[in-house]
Design an enzyme around this catalytic site. Structure first.
Site, PDB file in Angstrom:
ATOM      1  N   ASP A   1       0.435  -1.408   0.175  1.00 19.97           N
ATOM      2  CA  ASP A   1       0.123   0.294  -0.019  1.00 19.97           C
ATOM      3  C   ASP A   1       0.511   1.098   0.020  1.00 19.97           C
ATOM      4  OD1 ASP A   1      -2.378   1.991   0.197  1.00 19.97           O
ATOM      5  OD2 ASP A   1      -3.340   0.886   1.397  1.00 19.97           O
TER       6      ASP A   1
HETATM    7  C1  BGC Z   1      -4.412   2.907   0.195  1.00 26.53           C
HETATM    8  C2  BGC Z   1      -5.123   2.511  -0.929  1.00 26.53           C
HETATM    9  C3  BGC Z   1      -5.218   2.692  -2.087  1.00 26.53           C
HETATM   10  C4  BGC Z   1      -4.131   3.669  -2.382  1.00 26.53           C
HETATM   11  C5  BGC Z   1      -3.604   4.522  -3.539  1.00 26.53           C
HETATM   12  C6  BGC Z   1      -3.844   3.932   0.479  1.00 26.53           C
HETATM   13  O1  BGC Z   1      -4.386   5.204   1.030  1.00 26.53           O
HETATM   14  O2  BGC Z   1      -5.589   2.457   1.509  1.00 26.53           O
HETATM   15  O3  BGC Z   1      -7.026   1.719  -0.383  1.00 26.53           O
HETATM   16  O4  BGC Z   1      -5.417   2.133  -2.706  1.00 26.53           O
HETATM   17  O5  BGC Z   1      -3.591   4.699  -1.076  1.00 26.53           O
HETATM   18  O6  BGC Z   1      -4.463   5.165  -3.541  1.00 26.53           O
END
Ligand code: BGC
Length: 767
Positions: free
Chosen positions: A298
């Protein structure tokens, strides 16, 4: 775009078209589907040619924004040198007018091995045509509408070059304080599995080389929805039996549905950050489940292992992540900066590096990016098309859950005067909900024009924009609202929470209606006019006086682009409500975490055995026959159970029958019941199948959902609904972590929700 850029873009597209034509592929065609063996062979050939820098480059998922307009040359140079595997959350204008295709062209035509980039984005519940938030979609209990939503999102997003989405989010959550519950499919592993798979199928199709298909990413692996106290990013503690029986099944189902990618989560699970959790990412995902797509970390999660106190510096974080089983590093660049040295020190082998690169290349081949790297042609009129909007409207209608309807307050009549009041009565932006990257309020169809259109011939709407947002505490316009209410036949209060009060990093400790909304409802109730409440929110809310004062309550979640017309359809009875709760609705926050598939405890509460606050006030120390598991002030039952939802009609369940009441392991049981529409209008009921394994080698939930079916019935009509249940569906993890179905006695219910139903018993015997 200025003219030079436009021309350059046109010329490049022409070259691309010629290249494709020379290779004998029409621009609209899907890529050649390679067999698994052919893909592995092609990857072998590439790996033989790639340098260490290029291999590590494939593991870097960059965000375009980190370069900025002044660093376009640097960005292109990095792509040219093979240092980037893909991008996320592209912003078309951010890099001096470059399009996705401009950068792709550098990768394909100028980098050493011409490996295409993969472009990902959070296309969570729609691209530009926004569907209800996922929790709302889950309330439809309709896999085909959920699949259609994902399909439409993919058609729209791929038409702008995005071939990978960070969805579905299939984190189980039992805590409405958690802001991201809005983005989840609720609390149940079975419902989440069915709907999560529907999303994967909608995004990917059965042929991901299709140019309108996108790779799905199931997230967040694993345990993210169990954040302690519902505080986002918080630690999760999950016993292994619960992990395997509740949190993992939706991911396993997605993997079995050919899921191409998985995102690891931010949280620690039982004290190990998910980003470096070897046991989960390697042993379970790769070892047990044979997942062969890639794992992406993530955003920034690799470096967040420093504040977690798990990695001592960036190099250590890279080492832990690479060895933990993550292939693609999102946003941070610790792989690029430190993997060469880590490999030199023998802490990560070249063979392991090749394996991670292989996982990423495999997905790129499966998407057909090798033959179709560019945005497809012929994509006009896809975005926000009439049919996409119609599907979003239908999804919203099916997502609404009717919680209360005393005195047939709903449906509203079209010849009435309606006082439309409340902070969310006409909110083009808020209706879209959390995580809308491309959704725009200018495309929203809000409620006010929809209700005006519905009432225009015979009725009237008086709209008083009371409270400027859901958090507003200024009561000065209450007077105007009350005046309008007095003139009306019925008050329609639309409140709840704005989208910003839900979603990532937006958890709440209190889950009531914020601001002065409870006070407004008190004031409206004093007019003694019928009060219909619509709640728009990303979570169940503690209703308090809203429940008491409202004649009817409709939960509308955040319904998306078509919120207005969809709400008008259902409130005025042109379409009957049929949604059912995908989670347990608490009385108040003190009951959370709360979920229907809980364990019984040694002292289960029943309606007549628990001590209430009133008892204490009357000097009763404890209720006969003794203490039981409850809250003195909130009782032992939720406000509304999982699976609950009314319609404009009523149903009778009768004649439960089992094909046998003894089944041997490995065989199947059929259960049937008759459902009759006992009301005055045609309506759709979602009939649910629950079981309870009465005694197990570990304690077993009091109920578990094992199936559901929708049945539409005219007034007076009856239909038999039947469910088949294989003994494998009764399996759970025993103390040795073996997946077993244990012979013994079971309860079974065919039910309208998790707290009711026609009951039967059966026994599972040895083979
Ligand atoms: C979130 C994810 C998301 C990623 C990309 C993160 O902060 O937890 O769910 O896909 O950002 O934007």
């Amino acid at each position: 775009m200025n003219n030079t850029i436009k021309n350059r873009w046109r010329i490049s597209r022409t070259i691309a078209a010629i290249t494709i034509a020379i290779c004998g592929i029409s621009p609209a065609a899907n890529a050649e589907q390679l067999s698994d063996a052919q893909i592995e062979q092609k990857i072998d050939q590439l790996l033989n040619k790639m340098t260490l820098t290029e291999k590590i480059g494939q593991l870097q998922l960059r965000d375009w924004g980190m370069y900025g307009a002044d660093k376009t040359d640097q960005l292109k140079q990095d792509i040219r040198e093979g240092k980037i595997g893909g991008f996320l959350n592209v912003n078309f204008d951010a890099v001096a007018g470059n399009t996705i295709d401009d950068l792709q062209r550098v990768a394909v035509e100028e980098s050493p091995n011409g490996i295409p980039l993969i472009n990902g984005q959070d296309v969570i519940h729609g691209y530009k045509t926004i569907f209800p938030i996922p929790l709302g979609q889950a309330a439809s209990w309709n896999p085909s509408i959920v699949k259609q939503g994902a399909r439409i999102a993919a058609e729209e997003a791929t038409s702008e070059g995005i071939r990978w989405t960070f969805a579905p989010m299939i984190d189980i959550s039992r805590n409405p304080r958690w802001g991201r519950i809005a983005e989840s499919l609720g609390e149940d592993p079975y419902l989440t599995s069915v709907l999560g798979v529907a999303m994967v199928e909608g995004f990917q199709t059965d042929d991901p080389t299709r140019r309108d298909a996108m790779a799905a990413s199931a997230k967040h692996f694993i345990g993210y929805g169990a954040a302690e106290a519902g505080r986002d990013y918080n630690a999760a503690y999950i016993p292994e039996t619960t992990l395997r029986d509740i949190y993992l099944p939706p991911f396993k189902a997605a993997v079995d549905a050919n899921l191409l990618t998985i995102m690891s989560s931010y949280n620690t699970l039982n004290d190990i950050p998910a980003t470096a959790n070897k046991k989960m990412l390697k042993d379970v995902l790769r070892g047990e489940w044979k997942f062969n797509g890639f794992v992406v970390s993530d955003w920034n999660a690799v470096l967040e292992m420093l504040p977690h106190g798990f990695a001592k510096d960036a190099k250590h974080a890279a080492e832990l992540t690479a060895n933990g089983g993550v292939d693609f590093e999102m946003h941070t660049t610790t792989f690029e900066e430190h993997l060469p040295q880590i490999i030199k020190e023998g802490k990560f082998t070249l063979a392991e590096l090749d394996q991670a690169v292989r996982n990423i290349l495999r997905v790129k081949y499966k998407l057909g990016l090798h033959t179709n790297p560019y945005t497809r042609e012929g994509r006009e009129n896809i975005i926000l098309s009439e049919s996409n909007l119609a599907a979003a409207r239908q999804a919203a209608r099916e997502s609404f859950v009717l919680l209360k309807n005393d005195n047939n307050a709903l449906p509203l009549k079209k010849n009435q005067t309606v006082a439309l009041i409340g902070p969310l009565a006409n909110v083009p932006h808020e209706q879209l909900g959390t995580w809308i990257y491309n959704g725009d309020k200018k495309d929203s169809h809000p409620f006010l024009p929809a209700i005006e259109a519905t009432l225009k011939d015979a009725g009237k709407v008086i709209y008083i924009p009371t409270l400027k947002n859901s958090r507003d505490t200024d009561t000065s316009n209450f007077k105007a609202a009350i005046k309008a209410a007095k003139k009306a036949d019925v008050i329609l209060f639309i409140g709840g929470e704005e989208s910003i009060l839900t979603g990532e990093g937006h958890s709440r400790g209190r889950i009531d209606l914020p601001g002065a909304q409870h006070a407004l409802v008190d004031a409206l109730a004093k007019t003694n006019k019928p009060l219909v409440t619509v709640i728009m929110a990303g979570r169940p809310l503690a209703l308090g006086n809203v429940l008491e004062h409202s004649d009817a309550i409709m939960m509308a979640w955040h319904p998306g682009t078509m919120a207005g017309p969809a709400l008008a359809d259902v409130l005025f009875g042109d379409y009957g409500p049929q949604g059912k709760l995908p989670l347990t609705w608490p009385v108040d926050v003190g009951q959370t975490p709360i979920y229907y598939n809980r364990m019984a405890t040694g002292r289960p509460a029943t309606d007549d055995n628990y001590t209430r606050m009133e008892d204490i006030e009357q000097g009763v120390f404890q209720h006969v026959p003794g203490n039981s598991s409850n809250h003195l002030d909130l009782g032992h039952l939720p406000q509304y159970p999982f699976g609950f939802g009314l319609t404009y009609s009523s149903f009778k369940y009768s004649d439960i029958k089992l094909s046998t009441n003894k089944i041997a392991l490995g065989s199947t049981l059929t259960s049937t019941a008759t459902i009759t529409n006992t009301g005055k209008v045609t309506a759709t009921e979602t009939v649910q199948l629950y079981v309870q394994d009465i005694v197990g080698s570990v304690t077993r939930p009091i109920r578990e959902l094992k199936g559901f079916k929708k049945v539409s019935l005219k007034p007076g009509e009856s239909k038999t609904v039947s469910f088949t249940l294989h003994t494998d569906a009764l399996a759970f993890h025993n103390p040795d972590m073996q997946l077993v179905t244990e012979p013994g006695d079971f309860n079974l219910w065919i039910a309208a929700h998790a707290q009711t139903g026609l009951a039967a018993k059966f026994e599972v015997t040895e083979k």
